[in-house]
Design an enzyme around this catalytic site. Structure first.
Site, PDB file in Angstrom:
ATOM      1  N   GLY A  16      59.069  85.517  40.239  1.00  0.00           N
ATOM      2  CA  GLY A  16      57.950  84.579  40.202  1.00  0.00           C
ATOM      3  C   GLY A  16      56.636  85.187  39.746  1.00  0.00           C
ATOM      4  O   GLY A  16      55.568  84.700  40.122  1.00  0.00           O
ATOM      5  N   ASN A  18      55.404  85.125  36.664  1.00  0.00           N
ATOM      6  CA  ASN A  18      54.730  84.126  35.816  1.00  0.00           C
ATOM      7  C   ASN A  18      54.126  83.006  36.662  1.00  0.00           C
ATOM      8  O   ASN A  18      53.010  82.559  36.391  1.00  0.00           O
ATOM      9  CB  ASN A  18      55.712  83.545  34.791  1.00  0.00           C
ATOM     10  CG  ASN A  18      55.863  84.431  33.573  1.00  0.00           C
ATOM     11  OD1 ASN A  18      54.918  84.610  32.812  1.00  0.00           O
ATOM     12  ND2 ASN A  18      57.050  85.003  33.397  1.00  0.00           N
ATOM     13  N   ARG A  73      76.538  70.493  38.548  1.00  0.00           N
ATOM     14  CA  ARG A  73      75.187  70.563  37.982  1.00  0.00           C
ATOM     15  C   ARG A  73      74.443  69.257  38.205  1.00  0.00           C
ATOM     16  O   ARG A  73      73.256  69.251  38.528  1.00  0.00           O
ATOM     17  CB  ARG A  73      75.275  70.827  36.477  1.00  0.00           C
ATOM     18  CG  ARG A  73      75.140  72.279  36.127  1.00  0.00           C
ATOM     19  CD  ARG A  73      75.267  72.456  34.630  1.00  0.00           C
ATOM     20  NE  ARG A  73      75.881  73.751  34.383  1.00  0.00           N
ATOM     21  CZ  ARG A  73      75.241  74.909  34.429  1.00  0.00           C
ATOM     22  NH1 ARG A  73      73.957  74.950  34.677  1.00  0.00           N
ATOM     23  NH2 ARG A  73      75.878  76.039  34.225  1.00  0.00           N
ATOM     24  N   MET A  98      66.516  79.828  36.169  1.00  0.00           N
ATOM     25  CA  MET A  98      67.755  80.328  35.555  1.00  0.00           C
ATOM     26  C   MET A  98      68.891  79.311  35.482  1.00  0.00           C
ATOM     27  O   MET A  98      70.011  79.675  35.117  1.00  0.00           O
ATOM     28  CB  MET A  98      68.240  81.567  36.304  1.00  0.00           C
ATOM     29  CG  MET A  98      67.338  82.787  36.151  1.00  0.00           C
ATOM     30  SD  MET A  98      66.923  83.188  34.430  1.00  0.00           S
ATOM     31  CE  MET A  98      68.540  83.683  33.823  1.00  0.00           C
ATOM     32  N   ILE A 100      70.554  75.968  33.755  1.00  0.00           N
ATOM     33  CA  ILE A 100      70.514  75.002  32.664  1.00  0.00           C
ATOM     34  C   ILE A 100      70.448  73.592  33.254  1.00  0.00           C
ATOM     35  O   ILE A 100      71.187  73.276  34.195  1.00  0.00           O
ATOM     36  CB  ILE A 100      71.748  75.160  31.752  1.00  0.00           C
ATOM     37  CG1 ILE A 100      71.701  76.520  31.062  1.00  0.00           C
ATOM     38  CG2 ILE A 100      71.820  74.032  30.728  1.00  0.00           C
ATOM     39  CD1 ILE A 100      72.968  76.870  30.291  1.00  0.00           C
ATOM     40  N   ASN A 115      58.693  75.509  29.471  1.00  0.00           N
ATOM     41  CA  ASN A 115      59.387  76.740  29.851  1.00  0.00           C
ATOM     42  C   ASN A 115      58.768  77.910  29.096  1.00  0.00           C
ATOM     43  O   ASN A 115      58.202  77.723  28.014  1.00  0.00           O
ATOM     44  CB  ASN A 115      60.869  76.620  29.476  1.00  0.00           C
ATOM     45  CG  ASN A 115      61.655  77.892  29.757  1.00  0.00           C
ATOM     46  OD1 ASN A 115      61.548  78.465  30.845  1.00  0.00           O
ATOM     47  ND2 ASN A 115      62.436  78.349  28.779  1.00  0.00           N
ATOM     48  N   HIS A 117      60.173  81.373  27.467  1.00  0.00           N
ATOM     49  CA  HIS A 117      61.419  82.047  27.111  1.00  0.00           C
ATOM     50  C   HIS A 117      61.084  83.417  26.529  1.00  0.00           C
ATOM     51  O   HIS A 117      60.188  83.518  25.672  1.00  0.00           O
ATOM     52  CB  HIS A 117      62.183  81.200  26.092  1.00  0.00           C
ATOM     53  CG  HIS A 117      63.469  81.828  25.653  1.00  0.00           C
ATOM     54  ND1 HIS A 117      64.587  81.849  26.468  1.00  0.00           N
ATOM     55  CD2 HIS A 117      63.812  82.487  24.526  1.00  0.00           C
ATOM     56  CE1 HIS A 117      65.560  82.492  25.837  1.00  0.00           C
ATOM     57  NE2 HIS A 117      65.114  82.884  24.657  1.00  0.00           N
ATOM     58  N   LEU A 152      69.104  73.620  24.764  1.00  0.00           N
ATOM     59  CA  LEU A 152      68.536  74.818  25.386  1.00  0.00           C
ATOM     60  C   LEU A 152      67.591  75.575  24.441  1.00  0.00           C
ATOM     61  O   LEU A 152      67.979  75.921  23.327  1.00  0.00           O
ATOM     62  CB  LEU A 152      69.702  75.730  25.783  1.00  0.00           C
ATOM     63  CG  LEU A 152      69.385  76.908  26.692  1.00  0.00           C
ATOM     64  CD1 LEU A 152      68.954  76.437  28.059  1.00  0.00           C
ATOM     65  CD2 LEU A 152      70.599  77.821  26.798  1.00  0.00           C
ATOM     66  N   ASP A 153      66.370  75.800  24.913  1.00  0.00           N
ATOM     67  CA  ASP A 153      65.388  76.617  24.201  1.00  0.00           C
ATOM     68  C   ASP A 153      65.070  76.089  22.804  1.00  0.00           C
ATOM     69  O   ASP A 153      64.773  76.864  21.884  1.00  0.00           O
ATOM     70  CB  ASP A 153      65.867  78.085  24.109  1.00  0.00           C
ATOM     71  CG  ASP A 153      66.033  78.731  25.478  1.00  0.00           C
ATOM     72  OD1 ASP A 153      65.294  78.351  26.406  1.00  0.00           O
ATOM     73  OD2 ASP A 153      66.904  79.606  25.625  1.00  0.00           O
TER      74      ASP A 153
HETATM   75  N1  NHR Z   1      67.564  73.326  30.405  1.00  0.00           N
HETATM   76  C1  NHR Z   1      67.484  72.612  29.288  1.00  0.00           C
HETATM   77  N2  NHR Z   1      68.184  71.468  29.232  1.00  0.00           N
HETATM   78  N3  NHR Z   1      66.758  72.983  28.200  1.00  0.00           N
HETATM   79  C2  NHR Z   1      66.084  74.140  28.219  1.00  0.00           C
HETATM   80  O1  NHR Z   1      65.364  74.482  27.156  1.00  0.00           O
HETATM   81  C3  NHR Z   1      66.127  74.978  29.372  1.00  0.00           C
HETATM   82  C4  NHR Z   1      66.894  74.523  30.467  1.00  0.00           C
HETATM   83  C5  NHR Z   1      67.013  75.302  31.626  1.00  0.00           C
HETATM   84  C6  NHR Z   1      66.405  76.542  31.683  1.00  0.00           C
HETATM   85  C7  NHR Z   1      65.157  78.415  30.615  1.00  0.00           C
HETATM   86  C8  NHR Z   1      66.050  79.290  29.694  1.00  0.00           C
HETATM   87  C9  NHR Z   1      65.339  80.565  29.249  1.00  0.00           C
HETATM   88  O2  NHR Z   1      64.110  80.580  29.128  1.00  0.00           O
HETATM   89  C10 NHR Z   1      65.676  77.017  30.582  1.00  0.00           C
HETATM   90  C11 NHR Z   1      65.508  76.240  29.444  1.00  0.00           C
HETATM   91  C12 NHR Z   1      69.060  79.747  31.989  1.00  0.00           C
HETATM   92  C13 NHR Z   1      70.098  79.898  31.075  1.00  0.00           C
HETATM   93  C14 NHR Z   1      71.523  80.079  31.539  1.00  0.00           C
HETATM   94  O3  NHR Z   1      72.415  80.336  30.746  1.00  0.00           O
HETATM   95  C15 NHR Z   1      69.779  79.872  29.723  1.00  0.00           C
HETATM   96  C16 NHR Z   1      68.471  79.682  29.310  1.00  0.00           C
HETATM   97  C17 NHR Z   1      67.436  79.518  30.221  1.00  0.00           C
HETATM   98  C18 NHR Z   1      67.740  79.561  31.564  1.00  0.00           C
HETATM   99  N4  NHR Z   1      71.819  79.904  32.863  1.00  0.00           N
HETATM  100  C19 NHR Z   1      73.137  80.015  33.475  1.00  0.00           C
HETATM  101  C20 NHR Z   1      73.681  78.634  33.855  1.00  0.00           C
HETATM  102  O4  NHR Z   1      74.916  78.514  33.925  1.00  0.00           O
HETATM  103  C21 NHR Z   1      73.088  80.820  34.745  1.00  0.00           C
HETATM  104  C22 NHR Z   1      72.651  82.233  34.505  1.00  0.00           C
HETATM  105  C23 NHR Z   1      72.341  82.982  35.803  1.00  0.00           C
HETATM  106  O5  NHR Z   1      72.374  82.389  36.905  1.00  0.00           O
HETATM  107  O6  NHR Z   1      72.016  84.166  35.712  1.00  0.00           O
HETATM  108  O7  NHR Z   1      72.897  77.704  34.152  1.00  0.00           O
HETATM  109  O8  NHR Z   1      66.024  81.554  28.955  1.00  0.00           O
HETATM  110  C1  GAR Z   2      60.431  86.245  32.413  1.00  0.00           C
HETATM  111  O1  GAR Z   2      60.480  87.283  31.466  1.00  0.00           O
HETATM  112  C2  GAR Z   2      60.879  84.959  31.788  1.00  0.00           C
HETATM  113  O2  GAR Z   2      60.466  84.790  30.463  1.00  0.00           O
HETATM  114  C3  GAR Z   2      62.360  85.117  31.854  1.00  0.00           C
HETATM  115  O3  GAR Z   2      62.642  85.784  33.059  1.00  0.00           O
HETATM  116  C4  GAR Z   2      61.483  86.486  33.508  1.00  0.00           C
HETATM  117  C5  GAR Z   2      61.080  85.894  34.820  1.00  0.00           C
HETATM  118  O4  GAR Z   2      60.094  86.664  35.433  1.00  0.00           O
HETATM  119  N1  GAR Z   2      63.008  83.849  31.820  1.00  0.00           N
HETATM  120  C6  GAR Z   2      64.290  83.709  31.542  1.00  0.00           C
HETATM  121  O5  GAR Z   2      64.984  84.632  31.180  1.00  0.00           O
HETATM  122  C7  GAR Z   2      64.825  82.311  31.717  1.00  0.00           C
HETATM  123  N2  GAR Z   2      66.218  82.308  31.430  1.00  0.00           N
HETATM  124  P1  GAR Z   2      59.273  86.068  36.661  1.00  0.00           P
HETATM  125  O6  GAR Z   2      60.252  85.417  37.621  1.00  0.00           O
HETATM  126  O7  GAR Z   2      58.643  87.279  37.279  1.00  0.00           O
HETATM  127  O8  GAR Z   2      58.279  85.100  36.111  1.00  0.00           O
END
Ligand code: NHR
Ligand code: GAR
Length: 200
Positions: A16, A18, A73, A98, A100, A115, A117, A152-153
């Site tokens: 946390g 950010n 989900r 983290m 989706i 978000n 990224h 995603l992203d």
């Molecule tokens: N959801 C949507 N629909 N669209 C986006 O743009 C999202 C989102 C949810 C999260 C953050 C993203 C990042 O900044 C985010 C953007 C998690 C995963 C992932 O694969 C991918 C991208 C992001 C966040 N998560 C796994 C899952 O099964 C779990 C991974 C884990 O627990 O470590 O959800 O990167």
């Molecule tokens: C940050 O670098 C953020 O961009 C990244 O994880 C870190 C979180 O740090 N986000 C992702 O990878 C989302 N999938 P924080 O919890 O200290 O803000």
């Protein structure tokens, strides 16, 4: 009066930092009087996230909704949406979140969920961005603030920060360099977005 404030809800999963940068910016820049906005709640998808205590220490109430307690989900997202909407948010901020999110959840917050990224989108969507940027031989890396859409992203890019990739960089070293910039970029991007959002 307070009903017309723009409430911000921040979603986290881990440290946390950010989230803390945004809360600190809101406090030091007095977003409540300057922008009519305030951070009202932090919600974590992981019960053990250290960011929960950090939010409390900064004076913002935090709560956990652990994704592991849900069968699907869709069930997690429905519960999360109810928790968020209890705070009447004008803006939902993903900060190291983290999980989706399902298309229905994303549609509910269309235009009011962002978000950060840790890559220069559209390069390196998904996870392990720093290792992949180093392996690809990138000379620069960075972070992107974007609107959250079902894909995603892939939402509209709102702001980016660039850092060099240095010879011999480890993913950890690069991540730390990027994270330092995230802490400047994300509060600034949120601050610039707020005037464009209706209060709920
Ligand atoms: N959801 C949507 N629909 N669209 C986006 O743009 C999202 C989102 C949810 C999260 C953050 C993203 C990042 O900044 C985010 C953007 C998690 C995963 C992932 O694969 C991918 C991208 C992001 C966040 N998560 C796994 C899952 O099964 C779990 C991974 C884990 O627990 O470590 O959800 O990167
Ligand atoms: C940050 O670098 C953020 O961009 C990244 O994880 C870190 C979180 O740090 N986000 C992702 O990878 C989302 N999938 P924080 O919890 O200290 O803000």
């Amino acid at each position: 009066m307070s009903a017309r404030l723009k409430n911000i809800v921040i979603l986290i999963s881990g440290a946390g930092t950010n989230m803390a940068a945004i809360i600190r910016a809101a406090q030091t820049q007095n977003w409540e009087s300057q922008l009519g906005a305030r951070v009202v709640a932090v919600i974590s998808s992981h019960a053990d996230a250290s960011g929960l205590a950090l939010a409390q220490a900064l004076g913002v109430s935090s709560e956990a909704l652990d994704h592991r307690g849900f069968e699907s989900r869709a069930a997690f997202d429905a519960a999360l949406q109810a928790r968020i909407d209890a705070h009447g948010p004008a803006l939902v901020v993903l900060a190291g979140f983290m999980r989706i999110l399902t298309p229905g959840f994303v549609a509910h917050y269309a235009g009011r969920m962002v978000n950060i990224h840790p890559s220069l989108l559209p390069a390196f969507t998904g996870l392990n961005t720093h290792r992949r940027a180093i392996e690809a031989g990138c000379q620069v890396a960075g972070a992107t603030v974007h609107q959250v859409t079902a894909e995603l992203d892939h939402g509209q890019i709102l702001a980016q920060a660039v850092v060099p990739v240095l010879p011999g960089d480890s993913p950890q070293a690069l991540a730390a360099r990027v994270l330092e910039q995230e802490h400047l970029l994300y509060p600034q991007a949120v601050r610039e977005l707020l005037p464009h959002l209706p209060a709920l």
